[in-house]
Design a protein around this motif. Structure first.
Motif, mmCIF file in Angstrom:
data_model
loop_
_atom_site.group_PDB
_atom_site.id
_atom_site.type_symbol
_atom_site.label_atom_id
_atom_site.label_comp_id
_atom_site.label_asym_id
_atom_site.label_seq_id
_atom_site.Cartn_x
_atom_site.Cartn_y
_atom_site.Cartn_z
ATOM 1 N N SER A 1 -7.071 -2.599 5.522
ATOM 2 C CA SER A 1 -6.210 -1.748 4.689
ATOM 3 C C SER A 1 -4.879 -2.421 4.368
ATOM 4 C CB SER A 1 -5.969 -0.408 5.395
ATOM 5 O OG SER A 1 -5.358 -0.614 6.660
ATOM 6 N N GLN A 2 -4.290 -3.125 5.343
ATOM 7 C CA GLN A 2 -3.002 -3.766 5.099
ATOM 8 C C GLN A 2 -3.142 -4.901 4.089
ATOM 9 O OE1 GLN A 2 -0.931 -5.005 8.635
ATOM 10 N NE2 GLN A 2 0.588 -6.204 7.506
ATOM 11 N N ALA A 3 -4.157 -5.738 4.266
ATOM 12 C CA ALA A 3 -4.375 -6.843 3.328
ATOM 13 C C ALA A 3 -4.741 -6.312 1.945
ATOM 14 C CB ALA A 3 -5.474 -7.765 3.851
ATOM 15 N N ARG A 4 -5.530 -5.258 1.888
ATOM 16 C CA ARG A 4 -5.891 -4.667 0.606
ATOM 17 C C ARG A 4 -4.670 -4.103 -0.102
ATOM 18 N NH1 ARG A 4 -9.237 -5.336 -3.245
ATOM 19 N NH2 ARG A 4 -10.920 -5.549 -1.703
ATOM 20 N N SER A 5 -3.771 -3.478 0.661
ATOM 21 C CA SER A 5 -2.540 -2.965 0.070
ATOM 22 C C SER A 5 -1.692 -4.098 -0.495
ATOM 23 C CB SER A 5 -1.755 -2.179 1.120
ATOM 24 O OG SER A 5 -0.501 -1.774 0.622
ATOM 25 N N TYR A 6 -1.630 -5.216 0.215
ATOM 26 C CA TYR A 6 -0.864 -6.372 -0.264
ATOM 27 C C TYR A 6 -1.469 -6.896 -1.566
ATOM 28 C CZ TYR A 6 2.041 -10.561 0.168
ATOM 29 O OH TYR A 6 2.973 -11.543 -0.038
ATOM 30 N N LEU A 7 -2.788 -6.935 -1.628
ATOM 31 C CA LEU A 7 -3.456 -7.408 -2.835
ATOM 32 C C LEU A 7 -3.236 -6.441 -3.995
ATOM 33 C CD1 LEU A 7 -5.238 -9.771 -3.742
ATOM 34 C CD2 LEU A 7 -7.240 -8.391 -3.145
ATOM 35 N N ASP A 8 -3.252 -5.148 -3.700
ATOM 36 C CA ASP A 8 -2.984 -4.165 -4.746
ATOM 37 C C ASP A 8 -1.572 -4.339 -5.316
ATOM 38 O OD1 ASP A 8 -5.505 -3.105 -4.425
ATOM 39 O OD2 ASP A 8 -4.850 -1.444 -3.137
#
Length: 243
Positions: free
Chosen positions: A222-229
């Motif tokens: 979730s944290q990495a996905r948020s950064y990518l978003d």
């Protein structure tokens, strides 16, 4: 009190000054002769004895004309003490450092936008780092281990990690070369769904090992996905900033 004194006001001040001078010229008891120390109220000026009469006060100077509005100065490429900033103000440094490192200036700028979520004030960063020693430094939020590894053999090898909060150009330079080093670790081809810039951003956020796992097809948390978003959200304005 600011304002224009009347002619009678000036005359009263002159008369008072002459009377004080006349009293002092006749000689008064010194503090030691009077048997105690003489004090002067803090809100009134003390009278100073002199052998010559006091000079008349000068008339007030005419007000200065208002200064023209100043234009916004370009940001310094080195030291800073401010907390708030717009990454786009550092487009010249981003383009220069990205070119030196052989990476995308748009990616470096997008990383700066991603990392602009917290106040980048040197005093605040150091206070937080004392509370949380593993905290990152500088406008690119670089951790100590990443900086130490990146600076080896580079032009900024003599610089220290704890200089990053004060020197935004150094922070940009280190971030660009860190992305360069991450890019060197990517294989020529990978089965995962992410393109090169996405993987490099994920590597910047989560480390080289995770970046390679994502390249092989692992799903970001979730944290990495948020950064990518956030990278996707900042991509357009990052491109405009370095155009």
């Amino acid at each position: 009190m600011a304002g224009r004194r009347t002619r009678w006001g000036w005359l009263a001040a002159v008369v008072a000054a002459v009377v004080v001078w006349g009293v002092l010229s006749r000689g008064g008891p010194s503090p030691s002769q009077a048997g105690g120390e003489r004090t002067t109220p803090s809100h009134a000026p003390s009278a100073k004895a002199s052998s010559a009469p006091p000079s008349l006060p000068s008339p007030p100077s005419p007000p200065s004309p208002p200064s023209p509005p100043s234009t916004k100065a370009a940001p310094s490429p080195s030291r800073t003490t401010g907390g708030g900033y717009d990454p786009a103000d550092y487009a010249p440094q981003v383009k220069a450092r990205a070119q030196q490192a052989g990476v995308s200036a748009r990616l470096v700028m997008a990383i700066l936008y991603n990392e602009a979520y917290k106040p980048h004030d040197p005093a605040l960063e150091r206070a937080w780092q004392r509370y949380k020693p593993e905290a990152a430094f500088g406008i690119a939020n670089m951790h100590r281990a990443a900086f130490e590894e990146t600076r080896s053999g580079r032009d900024f090898a003599h610089r220290r990690w704890d200089e990053l909060p004060d020197d935004r150009d150094l922070a940009i330079e280190a971030a660009a070369w860190h992305l360069h080093d991450l890019d060197a670790q990517l294989p020529a081809h990978w089965p995962g769904p992410f393109d090169r810039e996405e993987l490099l951003a994920l590597g910047y956020n989560t480390g080289a090992g995770n970046m390679l796992a994502f390249a092989r097809g692992a799903s970001p948390g979730s944290q990495a996905r948020s950064y990518l978003d956030r990278l996707h959200e900042n991509w357009a304005k990052a491109g405009r900033a370095v155009a």
